[in-house]
Design a protein around this motif. Structure first.
Motif, PDB file in Angstrom:
ATOM      1  N   ALA A  28       0.848  -1.189   0.000  1.00  0.00           N
ATOM      2  CA  ALA A  28       0.000   0.000   0.000  1.00  0.00           C
ATOM      3  C   ALA A  28       0.882   1.235   0.000  1.00  0.00           C
ATOM      4  O   ALA A  28       1.862   1.303   0.732  1.00  0.00           O
ATOM      5  CB  ALA A  28      -0.911   0.004   1.220  1.00  0.00           C
ATOM      6  N   GLY A  29       0.523   2.210  -0.825  1.00  0.00           N
ATOM      7  CA  GLY A  29       1.294   3.442  -0.909  1.00  0.00           C
ATOM      8  C   GLY A  29       0.484   4.649  -0.501  1.00  0.00           C
ATOM      9  O   GLY A  29      -0.755   4.606  -0.458  1.00  0.00           O
ATOM     10  N   THR A  30       1.158   5.710  -0.203  1.00  0.00           N
ATOM     11  CA  THR A  30       0.581   6.967   0.263  1.00  0.00           C
ATOM     12  C   THR A  30      -0.300   6.733   1.481  1.00  0.00           C
ATOM     13  O   THR A  30      -1.442   7.159   1.548  1.00  0.00           O
ATOM     14  CB  THR A  30      -0.192   7.693  -0.862  1.00  0.00           C
ATOM     15  OG1 THR A  30       0.572   7.654  -2.059  1.00  0.00           O
ATOM     16  CG2 THR A  30      -0.427   9.150  -0.500  1.00  0.00           C
ATOM     17  N   VAL A  31       0.236   6.000   2.436  1.00  0.00           N
ATOM     18  CA  VAL A  31      -0.465   5.737   3.689  1.00  0.00           C
ATOM     19  C   VAL A  31      -0.167   6.903   4.623  1.00  0.00           C
ATOM     20  O   VAL A  31       0.979   7.145   4.975  1.00  0.00           O
ATOM     21  CB  VAL A  31      -0.012   4.402   4.306  1.00  0.00           C
ATOM     22  CG1 VAL A  31      -0.682   4.166   5.642  1.00  0.00           C
ATOM     23  CG2 VAL A  31      -0.308   3.263   3.346  1.00  0.00           C
ATOM     24  N   LEU A  32      -1.197   7.628   5.001  1.00  0.00           N
ATOM     25  CA  LEU A  32      -1.020   8.873   5.745  1.00  0.00           C
ATOM     26  C   LEU A  32      -1.296   8.772   7.234  1.00  0.00           C
ATOM     27  O   LEU A  32      -0.880   9.650   7.991  1.00  0.00           O
ATOM     28  CB  LEU A  32      -1.908   9.963   5.140  1.00  0.00           C
ATOM     29  CG  LEU A  32      -1.651  10.274   3.666  1.00  0.00           C
ATOM     30  CD1 LEU A  32      -2.678  11.282   3.164  1.00  0.00           C
ATOM     31  CD2 LEU A  32      -0.238  10.778   3.465  1.00  0.00           C
ATOM     32  N   ASP A  33      -2.035   7.735   7.659  1.00  0.00           N
ATOM     33  CA  ASP A  33      -2.388   7.659   9.074  1.00  0.00           C
ATOM     34  C   ASP A  33      -2.482   6.206   9.534  1.00  0.00           C
ATOM     35  O   ASP A  33      -2.483   5.279   8.718  1.00  0.00           O
ATOM     36  CB  ASP A  33      -3.686   8.413   9.358  1.00  0.00           C
ATOM     37  CG  ASP A  33      -4.856   7.946   8.506  1.00  0.00           C
ATOM     38  OD1 ASP A  33      -4.857   6.782   8.073  1.00  0.00           O
ATOM     39  OD2 ASP A  33      -5.769   8.750   8.285  1.00  0.00           O
ATOM     40  N   SER A  36      -5.428   3.904   8.229  1.00  0.00           N
ATOM     41  CA  SER A  36      -5.202   3.458   6.846  1.00  0.00           C
ATOM     42  C   SER A  36      -4.153   2.357   6.804  1.00  0.00           C
ATOM     43  O   SER A  36      -4.290   1.385   6.055  1.00  0.00           O
ATOM     44  CB  SER A  36      -4.753   4.629   5.969  1.00  0.00           C
ATOM     45  OG  SER A  36      -5.748   5.617   5.915  1.00  0.00           O
ATOM     46  N   ALA A  37      -3.102   2.498   7.595  1.00  0.00           N
ATOM     47  CA  ALA A  37      -2.069   1.461   7.664  1.00  0.00           C
ATOM     48  C   ALA A  37      -2.653   0.155   8.178  1.00  0.00           C
ATOM     49  O   ALA A  37      -2.395  -0.914   7.623  1.00  0.00           O
ATOM     50  CB  ALA A  37      -0.919   1.921   8.551  1.00  0.00           C
ATOM     51  N   ALA A  38      -3.443   0.232   9.231  1.00  0.00           N
ATOM     52  CA  ALA A  38      -4.043  -0.969   9.808  1.00  0.00           C
ATOM     53  C   ALA A  38      -4.970  -1.656   8.810  1.00  0.00           C
ATOM     54  O   ALA A  38      -4.950  -2.887   8.686  1.00  0.00           O
ATOM     55  CB  ALA A  38      -4.804  -0.618  11.088  1.00  0.00           C
ATOM     56  N   ARG A  39      -5.784  -0.882   8.074  1.00  0.00           N
ATOM     57  CA  ARG A  39      -6.678  -1.470   7.068  1.00  0.00           C
ATOM     58  C   ARG A  39      -5.878  -2.143   5.962  1.00  0.00           C
ATOM     59  O   ARG A  39      -6.221  -3.237   5.510  1.00  0.00           O
ATOM     60  CB  ARG A  39      -7.608  -0.407   6.485  1.00  0.00           C
ATOM     61  CG  ARG A  39      -8.768  -0.043   7.385  1.00  0.00           C
ATOM     62  CD  ARG A  39      -9.834   0.774   6.655  1.00  0.00           C
ATOM     63  NE  ARG A  39      -9.309   1.989   6.061  1.00  0.00           N
ATOM     64  CZ  ARG A  39      -9.184   3.157   6.686  1.00  0.00           C
ATOM     65  NH1 ARG A  39      -9.559   3.270   7.940  1.00  0.00           N
ATOM     66  NH2 ARG A  39      -8.716   4.212   6.063  1.00  0.00           N
ATOM     67  N   ALA A  40      -4.815  -1.496   5.508  1.00  0.00           N
ATOM     68  CA  ALA A  40      -3.991  -2.067   4.440  1.00  0.00           C
ATOM     69  C   ALA A  40      -3.337  -3.368   4.890  1.00  0.00           C
ATOM     70  O   ALA A  40      -3.333  -4.363   4.154  1.00  0.00           O
ATOM     71  CB  ALA A  40      -2.929  -1.055   4.006  1.00  0.00           C
ATOM     72  N   ILE A  41      -2.802  -3.378   6.093  1.00  0.00           N
ATOM     73  CA  ILE A  41      -2.156  -4.579   6.619  1.00  0.00           C
ATOM     74  C   ILE A  41      -3.176  -5.693   6.784  1.00  0.00           C
ATOM     75  O   ILE A  41      -2.931  -6.844   6.412  1.00  0.00           O
ATOM     76  CB  ILE A  41      -1.437  -4.265   7.941  1.00  0.00           C
ATOM     77  CG1 ILE A  41      -0.247  -3.333   7.665  1.00  0.00           C
ATOM     78  CG2 ILE A  41      -0.986  -5.538   8.639  1.00  0.00           C
ATOM     79  CD1 ILE A  41       0.305  -2.655   8.893  1.00  0.00           C
ATOM     80  N   HIS A  42      -4.336  -5.355   7.306  1.00  0.00           N
ATOM     81  CA  HIS A  42      -5.402  -6.344   7.480  1.00  0.00           C
ATOM     82  C   HIS A  42      -5.841  -6.919   6.133  1.00  0.00           C
ATOM     83  O   HIS A  42      -6.194  -8.095   6.034  1.00  0.00           O
ATOM     84  CB  HIS A  42      -6.589  -5.728   8.222  1.00  0.00           C
ATOM     85  CG  HIS A  42      -7.706  -6.687   8.463  1.00  0.00           C
ATOM     86  ND1 HIS A  42      -7.620  -7.701   9.394  1.00  0.00           N
ATOM     87  CD2 HIS A  42      -8.924  -6.803   7.887  1.00  0.00           C
ATOM     88  CE1 HIS A  42      -8.743  -8.399   9.373  1.00  0.00           C
ATOM     89  NE2 HIS A  42      -9.546  -7.876   8.476  1.00  0.00           N
ATOM     90  N   PRO A  51       4.520   9.008   2.388  1.00  0.00           N
ATOM     91  CA  PRO A  51       5.280  10.149   1.891  1.00  0.00           C
ATOM     92  C   PRO A  51       5.904  10.989   3.005  1.00  0.00           C
ATOM     93  O   PRO A  51       6.626  11.937   2.737  1.00  0.00           O
ATOM     94  CB  PRO A  51       4.244  10.956   1.117  1.00  0.00           C
ATOM     95  CG  PRO A  51       2.961  10.651   1.810  1.00  0.00           C
ATOM     96  CD  PRO A  51       3.085   9.211   2.252  1.00  0.00           C
ATOM     97  N   ASN A  52       5.610  10.607   4.235  1.00  0.00           N
ATOM     98  CA  ASN A  52       6.142  11.343   5.386  1.00  0.00           C
ATOM     99  C   ASN A  52       6.492  10.344   6.485  1.00  0.00           C
ATOM    100  O   ASN A  52       6.272   9.153   6.334  1.00  0.00           O
ATOM    101  CB  ASN A  52       5.115  12.364   5.891  1.00  0.00           C
ATOM    102  CG  ASN A  52       3.803  11.712   6.286  1.00  0.00           C
ATOM    103  OD1 ASN A  52       3.636  10.502   6.213  1.00  0.00           O
ATOM    104  ND2 ASN A  52       2.855  12.512   6.716  1.00  0.00           N
ATOM    105  N   LEU A  53       7.040  10.818   7.566  1.00  0.00           N
ATOM    106  CA  LEU A  53       7.349   9.936   8.692  1.00  0.00           C
ATOM    107  C   LEU A  53       6.331  10.203   9.790  1.00  0.00           C
ATOM    108  O   LEU A  53       6.418  11.180  10.526  1.00  0.00           O
ATOM    109  CB  LEU A  53       8.766  10.185   9.211  1.00  0.00           C
ATOM    110  CG  LEU A  53       9.186   9.295  10.379  1.00  0.00           C
ATOM    111  CD1 LEU A  53       9.118   7.823   9.985  1.00  0.00           C
ATOM    112  CD2 LEU A  53      10.594   9.641  10.821  1.00  0.00           C
ATOM    113  N   ASN A  54       5.342   9.326   9.842  1.00  0.00           N
ATOM    114  CA  ASN A  54       4.298   9.406  10.856  1.00  0.00           C
ATOM    115  C   ASN A  54       4.529   8.243  11.817  1.00  0.00           C
ATOM    116  O   ASN A  54       4.409   7.081  11.431  1.00  0.00           O
ATOM    117  CB  ASN A  54       2.919   9.323  10.187  1.00  0.00           C
ATOM    118  CG  ASN A  54       1.793   9.406  11.172  1.00  0.00           C
ATOM    119  OD1 ASN A  54       1.849   8.885  12.270  1.00  0.00           O
ATOM    120  ND2 ASN A  54       0.710  10.066  10.754  1.00  0.00           N
ATOM    121  N   ILE A  55       4.876   8.530  13.047  1.00  0.00           N
ATOM    122  CA  ILE A  55       5.232   7.494  14.007  1.00  0.00           C
ATOM    123  C   ILE A  55       4.089   6.498  14.234  1.00  0.00           C
ATOM    124  O   ILE A  55       4.329   5.309  14.473  1.00  0.00           O
ATOM    125  CB  ILE A  55       5.745   8.095  15.337  1.00  0.00           C
ATOM    126  CG1 ILE A  55       6.458   7.038  16.172  1.00  0.00           C
ATOM    127  CG2 ILE A  55       4.632   8.766  16.119  1.00  0.00           C
ATOM    128  CD1 ILE A  55       7.716   6.533  15.571  1.00  0.00           C
TER     129      ILE A  55
END
Length: 63
Positions: A28-33, A36-42, A51-55
Motif C-alpha cells: 500500500a502506498g501513500t499511507v497517511l495515518d 489506513s495502515a491498519a486497514r492495508a495490513i489487514h 510520503p512522510n514519517l508518521n510514528i
C-alpha cells in the motif's frame, strides 16, 4: 483484471491476493495515518509506503 493502481487496499479481493501471493509483493502506498495502515495490513499488504514519517504509521506497520 487490469493491472494498475487500487485506490484502497481493502478493495483488493482476498482471492486475488491469494492467487499472486507466491509471485508478487502487494503493498500500500501513500499511507497517511494509522487507521489506513491498519486497514492495508489487514487486507494483506506486504509493505507500507508513506510520503512522510508518521510514528503512528510506523507503529502500525511493525505490529
Amino acid at each position: 483484471m487490469k493491472h494498475g493502481t487500487v485506490k484502497k487496499a481493502a478493495d483488493v479481493p482476498a482471492a486475488f491476493l491469494y492467487g499472486v501471493k507466491n509471485f508478487s509483493l502487494v503493498g500500500a502506498g501513500t499511507v497517511l495515518d494509522e487507521p489506513s495502515a491498519a486497514r492495508a495490513i489487514h487486507a494483506g499488504a506486504g509493505f507500507i509506503f508513506a510520503p512522510n514519517l508518521n510514528i503512528d504509521v510506523v507503529r502500525a506497520a511493525k505490529r
